[in-house]
Design an enzyme around this catalytic site. Sequence first.
Site, PDB file in Angstrom:
ATOM      1  N   CYS A   1     -31.893  -0.870  68.901  1.00 22.70           N
ATOM      2  CA  CYS A   1     -30.964  -0.395  70.139  1.00 22.70           C
ATOM      3  C   CYS A   1     -31.818  -0.611  71.201  1.00 22.70           C
ATOM      4  CB  CYS A   1     -30.738   1.393  70.237  1.00 22.70           C
ATOM      5  SG  CYS A   1     -29.248   1.937  69.782  1.00 22.70           S
ATOM      6  N   PHE A   2     -32.677  -2.044  71.050  1.00 21.99           N
ATOM      7  CA  PHE A   2     -33.867  -2.515  72.002  1.00 21.99           C
ATOM      8  C   PHE A   2     -34.564  -1.748  73.109  1.00 21.99           C
ATOM      9  CE2 PHE A   2     -29.721  -4.078  71.286  1.00 21.99           C
ATOM     10  CZ  PHE A   2     -30.010  -6.031  69.877  1.00 21.99           C
ATOM     11  N   CYS A   3     -34.973  -0.679  72.152  1.00 25.02           N
ATOM     12  CA  CYS A   3     -35.730   0.403  73.787  1.00 25.02           C
ATOM     13  C   CYS A   3     -35.079   0.829  74.854  1.00 25.02           C
ATOM     14  CB  CYS A   3     -36.609  -0.178  73.438  1.00 25.02           C
ATOM     15  SG  CYS A   3     -38.096  -0.152  72.438  1.00 25.02           S
ATOM     16  N   ASN A   4     -34.020   0.548  74.352  1.00 18.91           N
ATOM     17  CA  ASN A   4     -33.100   1.111  75.429  1.00 18.91           C
ATOM     18  C   ASN A   4     -31.588   2.126  75.192  1.00 18.91           C
ATOM     19  OD1 ASN A   4     -30.692   0.918  77.361  1.00 18.91           O
ATOM     20  ND2 ASN A   4     -31.205  -0.790  78.295  1.00 18.91           N
TER      21      ASN A   4
ATOM     22  N   THR B   1     -37.100   2.530  77.439  1.00 19.46           N
ATOM     23  CA  THR B   1     -37.833   3.435  77.160  1.00 19.46           C
ATOM     24  C   THR B   1     -38.831   4.052  77.755  1.00 19.46           C
ATOM     25  OG1 THR B   1     -37.410   3.150  75.082  1.00 19.46           O
ATOM     26  CG2 THR B   1     -38.859   4.909  75.027  1.00 19.46           C
TER      27      THR B   1
END
Length: 851
Positions: free
Chosen positions: A422-425, A153
């Site tokens: 979503c793991f900042c992705n 992100t």
Amino acid sequence: MAGGAAPRGAELLAFARFRDSSPQPLAYGYGPRSLRDMREREFGRLAGTVYLDHAGATLFPQSQLTSFTNDLMENVYGNPHSQNISSKLTHDTVEHVRYRILEHFHTSTEDYSVIFTAGSTAALKLVAEAFPWVSPGPESNGSRFCYLIDSHTSVVGMRKVTTAMNVTSIPVRPEDVRAAETRGTAASDPDCQLPHLFCYPAQSNFSGTRYPLSWIGEVKAGRMCPMSVPGKWFVLLDAASYVSTSPLDLSVHQADFVPLSFYKIFGFPTGLGALLVNNRVAPLLRKTYFGGGTAAAYLAGEDFYIPRQSVAERFEDGTISFLDVIALKHGFDALERLTGGMENIKQHTFTLAQYTYTALCALRYPNGAPVVRIYSDSEFSSPEVQGPVINFNVLDHSGNIIGYSQVDKMASLYNIHVRTGCFCNTGACQKHLGISDEMVRKHLEAGHVCGDDVDLIDGHPTGSVRISFGYMSTLEDAQAFLRFIIAMQLHQCDGQPLPPTTPGEVGAPSESEAQDAVPATVDRCSSSPWEDAPTDSGVSNDLPTTVAAVGLHPPLPMATRTQQIPSEKAAGVLDGGLGPRVITNLYLYPIKSCAAFEVTKWPIGSQGLLYDRSWMVVNHNGVCLSQKQEPRLCLIQPFIDLPQKIMVIKAKGMEPIAVPLEENGERTQICQSKVCADRVNTYNCGEKISSWLSRFFGHPCQLLKQSSNFQRSAKKRVKDQSAGSTATLSLVNEAQYLLINRPSVLELQQQLNASDANGKEELFPMKELISRFRANIITSGTSAFEEETWDEISVGSLRFQVNFGVYLTHTSLDFSSPAFLSVGSQVLPVLKENTEHHELPASTEHQDVIS
């Protein structure tokens, strides 16, 4: 193993068999250095814990912290902007650390400069703001900002800066970059120096995919362009995830910008990162703001400012976090001493990831269906293409995805720490999970935001589960995780026995012991949907006291006695009996996560049963403790004496202690605490009970009570309530009451006991199984799981809305006269719409229900 009847996937892949089948040599551990000794000596706090979120943050060794602390105790470090002796020591030490960082990445001050930042995100923001973007104009179409879709992100967020400058941002797919060829732009306009920036991660923080470092040289040389435009391409390599477990040689792969965060490498300190800037690019960077320490000279009265000469001094606004920078020196020392270097770490962590990936792929249900779906761009063939990260979702035997939130909660019961979401992705998440842009918007409209636990919407996953290994991870960690997956899915599916185990008891087999398949085990401890359940299946909530609210006035010594009132017989209902729907048991839990207090009749308050979950135990930092962190909470037994207005608390080996039910308004000091992400007003119940709890638990604790004048609103409004009016909660997680139905629990008991291979005794006694749910209201019923069809229930004149089949909330409540719930009271359900109507027996209000 996929299709055979015998190999049902219920045992682990033997490490020896995996190692022998590998086409290349596999490295595990660090040569003569004993990994087990290192874990015991440096990471003793991990005993009983399986930590698998090293991509989120790795863990620091004890010796690193000890060495750093000793350094601070033995030296005086002053502000490096001063000129005194202590400041000179700080300046020189910081400069040494800069050199050490560059040495770690196989480069020197001749080629790179180190700019300390607050982390990799701050480093990326710095590049976005300082890069020499050219806006579109008469002479050119302007700069381009290209970033790989599989980016964090913080990389994607750079486009907000470029948009403000009217610079075009373009996301590119990995396959497009791989297929890129020379566009011939250099030949057509060799003198064009229009600057463009291409950003990509060395390692995907979603899947662990490692993208070619060779892209750096190819793009900079113009042989591989992200898009066909005239100009000069610069490369930002997002190395934050990659360098946590792999060496990066900047003498070979000379990226222009390299952001990183040090806690990913060392675990400590946090909040400190760096931007490594290629010195050939540094003169092009533009700076607008200037802060303390960056100016060689300036005037306060007019626009005159001369920046300092070095790149670091020009961009490090204010005083850097110099003590944290000094801590890095001890991080490098510890890492080298414990592992021998990053190449060893790369090989060790990849071996664990490859073994776990292979074992997960081999797991199959009896029908041949896979147990997990792995999201990967590689087949874990080499550490050059895959990092020690495995991203997946768990499937049921029909291929349906089990929500990541459920997997996370189950893992917590085993003290296994994973990462979900979503793991900042978002880009990689969309790609691997098949989430369209429109679906992202719809998920937002449905209330799902990044970082929450909304894992399925319309049956489609919103995220996944990620495990990742660090340099101190062991084979036992990997096998404990695999046992968990096997126990959670395969044993439940095929009815195999579920032998008990202590969560987090990963065992520590030697390498020779790991040669054979390790049988899977499962912990019986089930999670209450209302609040944290015990983490130790050997520790249960005894429910020794059954009392009535009216006339309760025992002397203090009598408060610890058990009054035997067989409430089931009083209600005329046996375990699993199919008599009338009545309340068979009432429980309240005065102290959150502590033992139950059973009653036969109890007053109703505005937040549920009076004094239910009104108190909580917090640690020295004021953080609410649950049985996940402190299993001995369930041994704390509270008893409420309404006439004396006290709560008596007892525990084995401790003298009973009394706490007032209400605060003393004159002396009470209100404090802010947090429960289930909500801020609540509480007050401290005093030093006496704090000392009592601290002695019992062996570490500082306090008892807090929710303030009587504080209103905590439920997140869901009851349907009959007017707008702006919501139910109020105590310190519960979700709703005012939790109800369970005996026939449903009986059905569960029969299924669990049927899975017992011996079959000689009840594996789960009914009362113990009921206690696992930590419910307030236990009812009899006519059939198992009939409560799933209920929309509301009435108990006398009291009405409750049913949420999620078990949660109850007041729909209306009149406090003009006392209201009570009583054992034996009849329960009248109102069925949901579109539900087959069951004829309910006519009845009158039970005489014990007073409203």
